[in-house]
Design an enzyme around this catalytic site. Sequence first.
Site, PDB file in Angstrom:
ATOM      1  CE  LYS A  36      -3.928   2.078   2.494  1.00 45.30           C
ATOM      2  NZ  LYS A  36      -4.863   1.953   3.628  1.00 45.30           N
ATOM      3  CB  SER A  96      -8.132   4.102   2.650  1.00 44.39           C
ATOM      4  OG  SER A  96      -7.289   3.432   3.596  1.00 44.39           O
ATOM      5  CB  SER A 124      -8.851   1.530   5.761  1.00 45.49           C
ATOM      6  OG  SER A 124      -9.565   2.736   5.682  1.00 45.49           O
TER       7      SER A 124
END
Length: 493
Positions: free
Chosen positions: A79, A159, A183
């Site tokens: 990420k 997210s 998330s």
Amino acid sequence: MSELTNLGVKAIRDGVADGSFTAREVAEAFNTAVAEAADLNAFIVTTPDHALAAADAADAKRTRGEDLGIMGGVPIGMKDLFATKGVQTTAASHILEGFTPEYESTVSQKLWDAGAGMLGKLNLDQFAMGSSNETSYFGNVNSPWRKEGSNAAMSPGGSSGGSSSAVAARIAPAATGTDTGGSIRQPAAFTGICGIKPTYGRCSRWGVVAFASSLDQAGPMARSVEDCAIMLEAMAGFDPKDATSLQMDVPAWEAGLSADLKGKKIGIPKEYRMEGTDEEILKSWEQGKEWLRDAGATIVDVSLPHTKYALPAYYIVAPAEASSNLARYDGVRYGLRDLPDGAGLQDMYAATRAAGFGDEVKRRILIGTYVLSAGFYDAYYTQAQKIRTLVSQDFEKAFAQCDAILAPTTPTASFPLGSLNEDPLTMYLNDVFAVPASLAGLPAMSVPATVNSDGLPLGLQIVGKPFDEQGVLNAGLAIQQRAGFAAQPEKWW
């Protein structure tokens, strides 16, 4: 070698170790899959050379008869919130575009030390603020899933939407995520994969771009509970560079996996039967209870009376911390600098932030700055912190009666991209089941349960006691074995 991309972490690691295939073959297969999946927009930057170098190192170790590490030969997605030395790290924001760290985050370094390689940096909601992966400066991430009979682009959740999309599409066997208010869990539920947020402090926050420091926690996202256990073992551990890091040994979660829940009590919070929750979600929750009963657990009712206040409290605490954390992006030291002709320092700050931050980030900074301002601090921020304490106490009381809690992960299945953009409150409600565990710092996991009538995945959530990731993983394994979730998105990308 396309069949290699159907393998998960454990299968790749064990296959490389026993010589069934080489780590380079695996890396090449995934690099090709990533390159062919540009339409998903899951990656901001791809790093095929990094994946190949790590693979060659793993193959050389095997030739020498050395230990490959717990993630040996496994290429993963990172990420783009984790600092990676020499590789652009942006938090999906224009304000950090072009920023290349001179250091490695603790979590990513642990993964490389464990033998993993990096396929690239994954797209996300800007500064991890969002529930649909539509706030990224680098464009929306597309879910690999589609509603039956429709070509509408669907949200992969947020997210960590790039992470969930990449894992579900079989272009990465696993990925890192971060969870501030859901998330990891919400995108995992939307895309039919597993994701666990460990106890706050299990994984170091050092080198992770901060959103809300008292809530942010890194965790793994993969296609199975076993793979999550392996990756979490590699990621976790005490870090003296993080003042909130837990000074505890990392348990052998993989070795401790057991789907036998005899003697365990699973709590069902009555407050989670919320208005607006999809009927098919509630039905899958009932099915989840039956699966856990079948695994030997006793189902008990529990109460979490302050649940209805958790979401509003979260949307005061998190933006408040964000407004403080994001003050460092000023155009002076790194990242974007917008300097209008004849501008002074304040003008440069204003111009840089206006150009660099997206609308959702600006919205949360404004909310956070407002609730921290002198006239409103006690009315909002202090009250929200009191609610947070009450939410934690609710869980403490519930865990006196049970070992873990079963709940839906999300109130609905995935939705079409763009469908909630004009309604931020409905978007925020996506996190209604995920936020309480975040406020209390508890370990929580989403496991795929079934698909709904539109052919979209639905997830179930297990919340555990502090430090009891093993209990969460074991309950997740029991659900995984009984759900037999094998649905895959049909390839359109």
